[in-house]
Design a protein around this motif. Structure first.
Motif, PDB file in Angstrom:
ATOM      1  N   ILE A  16      30.239 -23.337  86.116  1.00 40.28           N
ATOM      2  CA  ILE A  16      29.089 -23.009  85.264  1.00 40.28           C
ATOM      3  C   ILE A  16      29.131 -23.813  83.963  1.00 40.28           C
ATOM      4  O   ILE A  16      28.124 -24.398  83.549  1.00 40.28           O
ATOM      5  CB  ILE A  16      29.073 -21.500  84.957  1.00 40.28           C
ATOM      6  CG1 ILE A  16      28.852 -20.703  86.251  1.00 40.28           C
ATOM      7  CG2 ILE A  16      27.994 -21.165  83.928  1.00 40.28           C
ATOM      8  CD1 ILE A  16      29.103 -19.217  86.099  1.00 40.28           C
ATOM      9  N   GLN A  35      17.130 -21.423  83.690  1.00 36.18           N
ATOM     10  CA  GLN A  35      16.733 -21.886  85.019  1.00 36.18           C
ATOM     11  C   GLN A  35      17.259 -23.282  85.297  1.00 36.18           C
ATOM     12  O   GLN A  35      17.658 -23.601  86.427  1.00 36.18           O
ATOM     13  CB  GLN A  35      15.205 -21.853  85.151  1.00 36.18           C
ATOM     14  CG  GLN A  35      14.609 -20.466  85.283  1.00 36.18           C
ATOM     15  CD  GLN A  35      15.143 -19.719  86.495  1.00 36.18           C
ATOM     16  OE1 GLN A  35      15.272 -20.283  87.589  1.00 36.18           O
ATOM     17  NE2 GLN A  35      15.486 -18.444  86.302  1.00 36.18           N
ATOM     18  N   LEU A  38      20.922 -22.817  86.160  1.00 41.74           N
ATOM     19  CA  LEU A  38      21.078 -22.260  87.505  1.00 41.74           C
ATOM     20  C   LEU A  38      20.865 -23.337  88.561  1.00 41.74           C
ATOM     21  O   LEU A  38      21.610 -23.412  89.543  1.00 41.74           O
ATOM     22  CB  LEU A  38      20.091 -21.114  87.717  1.00 41.74           C
ATOM     23  CG  LEU A  38      20.246 -19.887  86.802  1.00 41.74           C
ATOM     24  CD1 LEU A  38      19.155 -18.867  87.108  1.00 41.74           C
ATOM     25  CD2 LEU A  38      21.622 -19.261  86.963  1.00 41.74           C
ATOM     26  N   LYS A  39      19.864 -24.167  88.360  1.00 43.55           N
ATOM     27  CA  LYS A  39      19.577 -25.239  89.317  1.00 43.55           C
ATOM     28  C   LYS A  39      20.706 -26.257  89.343  1.00 43.55           C
ATOM     29  O   LYS A  39      21.108 -26.743  90.407  1.00 43.55           O
ATOM     30  CB  LYS A  39      18.258 -25.923  88.952  1.00 43.55           C
ATOM     31  CG  LYS A  39      17.837 -27.018  89.916  1.00 43.55           C
ATOM     32  CD  LYS A  39      16.492 -27.613  89.509  1.00 43.55           C
ATOM     33  CE  LYS A  39      16.087 -28.729  90.476  1.00 43.55           C
ATOM     34  NZ  LYS A  39      14.769 -29.329  90.075  1.00 43.55           N
ATOM     35  N   LEU A  43      23.836 -21.820  91.587  1.00 47.23           N
ATOM     36  CA  LEU A  43      24.236 -20.418  91.696  1.00 47.23           C
ATOM     37  C   LEU A  43      23.054 -19.510  91.370  1.00 47.23           C
ATOM     38  O   LEU A  43      22.084 -19.930  90.726  1.00 47.23           O
ATOM     39  CB  LEU A  43      25.391 -20.117  90.732  1.00 47.23           C
ATOM     40  CG  LEU A  43      26.710 -20.842  90.986  1.00 47.23           C
ATOM     41  CD1 LEU A  43      27.689 -20.556  89.860  1.00 47.23           C
ATOM     42  CD2 LEU A  43      27.301 -20.437  92.328  1.00 47.23           C
ATOM     43  N   SER A  44      23.161 -18.264  91.787  1.00 44.14           N
ATOM     44  CA  SER A  44      22.122 -17.298  91.487  1.00 44.14           C
ATOM     45  C   SER A  44      22.256 -16.831  90.048  1.00 44.14           C
ATOM     46  O   SER A  44      23.309 -17.000  89.408  1.00 44.14           O
ATOM     47  CB  SER A  44      22.241 -16.097  92.422  1.00 44.14           C
ATOM     48  OG  SER A  44      23.436 -15.374  92.142  1.00 44.14           O
ATOM     49  N   ALA A  45      21.181 -16.225  89.538  1.00 41.22           N
ATOM     50  CA  ALA A  45      21.222 -15.696  88.178  1.00 41.22           C
ATOM     51  C   ALA A  45      22.315 -14.643  88.035  1.00 41.22           C
ATOM     52  O   ALA A  45      23.050 -14.607  87.043  1.00 41.22           O
ATOM     53  CB  ALA A  45      19.861 -15.104  87.808  1.00 41.22           C
ATOM     54  N   VAL A  48      25.793 -16.194  87.614  1.00 43.32           N
ATOM     55  CA  VAL A  48      26.031 -16.793  86.298  1.00 43.32           C
ATOM     56  C   VAL A  48      26.155 -15.717  85.227  1.00 43.32           C
ATOM     57  O   VAL A  48      27.058 -15.755  84.390  1.00 43.32           O
ATOM     58  CB  VAL A  48      24.894 -17.779  85.950  1.00 43.32           C
ATOM     59  CG1 VAL A  48      25.029 -18.256  84.493  1.00 43.32           C
ATOM     60  CG2 VAL A  48      24.917 -18.973  86.899  1.00 43.32           C
ATOM     61  N   TYR A  49      25.265 -14.714  85.278  1.00 46.45           N
ATOM     62  CA  TYR A  49      25.279 -13.672  84.250  1.00 46.45           C
ATOM     63  C   TYR A  49      26.523 -12.794  84.347  1.00 46.45           C
ATOM     64  O   TYR A  49      26.851 -12.071  83.401  1.00 46.45           O
ATOM     65  CB  TYR A  49      24.017 -12.821  84.343  1.00 46.45           C
ATOM     66  CG  TYR A  49      22.770 -13.552  83.868  1.00 46.45           C
ATOM     67  CD1 TYR A  49      22.768 -14.215  82.649  1.00 46.45           C
ATOM     68  CD2 TYR A  49      21.614 -13.581  84.642  1.00 46.45           C
ATOM     69  CE1 TYR A  49      21.650 -14.886  82.205  1.00 46.45           C
ATOM     70  CE2 TYR A  49      20.475 -14.255  84.204  1.00 46.45           C
ATOM     71  CZ  TYR A  49      20.504 -14.904  82.979  1.00 46.45           C
ATOM     72  OH  TYR A  49      19.399 -15.571  82.535  1.00 46.45           O
TER      73      TYR A  49
END
Length: 206
Positions: A16, A35, A38-39, A43-45, A48-49
């Motif tokens: 990340i 966004q 993420l791209k 990875l999905s939101a 990452v979160y």
């Protein structure tokens, strides 16, 4: 459900940060959205979160790593005994800082990221505190280095050690900025330029 190893967690966090660093170096902090990150990292939101609540937290983590790399290069050089002359010493510092060790970025991209981080400290108090603490540590370490030069008889005592230390740090910072703006900056250029300045002496009367 199988437990996720710490190694996996560290690798995902690294993924990340490296991806975000590429985005920030390319588009700037304010031109990069979550966004975009993420791209970039694929990875999905939610993934990452799990590691970073928001973009500001990613920026803070990248800032700490970048400043630590620069600070570490200065501190490592300050521990060399006997210390090499300033031209050789600063060339080694610049070479390490621009070696691409952080986030796998090529040298000019890393330099551009460092400059963006420095400018971001003017508006973000959390980042400013990180910068102030790191700079204070570098100044203290390099002041001791200047005192070591004096102890070895290489430098006079007519200028405050802290003033000399700050000037040496500024020379390295300036070359990082040059690399970010213009590229094609090499450690030997700093070394040769400083050696030329150090060779100056009183002019002979004609």
């Amino acid at each position: 459900m199988a437990r996720v190893s710490q190694e996996h967690l560290d690798a995902r966090r690294r993924q990340i940060l490296d991806g975000a660093a590429r985005c920030f170096a390319r588009s700037g902090f304010h031109g990069t959205s979550m966004q975009d990150v993420l791209k970039e990292v694929g990875l999905s939101a939610g993934a990452v979160y799990r590691y970073f609540p928001g973009k500001e937290d990613i920026i803070a983590a990248i800032t700490e790593e970048t400043f630590a790399t620069i600070r570490g290069a200065f501190e490592e050089a300050s521990r060399m005994s006997p210390p090499p002359t300033p031209d050789v010493l600063l060339s080694r510092v610049l070479g390490r800082v621009l070696s691409g060790e952080v986030h796998g970025l090529e040298r000019r991209t890393f330099a551009a990221l460092a400059v963006q981080l420095w400018s971001e400290t003017l508006r973000d108090e959390r980042l400013a505190v990180q910068l102030d603490e790191g700079y204070a540590t570098m100044r203290a370490a390099w002041t001791k280095l200047v005192e070591a030069y004096r102890g070895a008889g290489l430098l006079g005592g007519d200028v405050a050690a802290d003033h000399v230390a700050r000037t040496m740090i500024a020379a390295a910072q300036g070359f990082i900025v040059q690399e970010a703006l213009f590229g094609d900056v090499h450690p030997e250029v700093l070394e040769n330029g400083l050696r030329g300045l150090m060779s100056m002496g009183p002019q002979k009367a004609s």
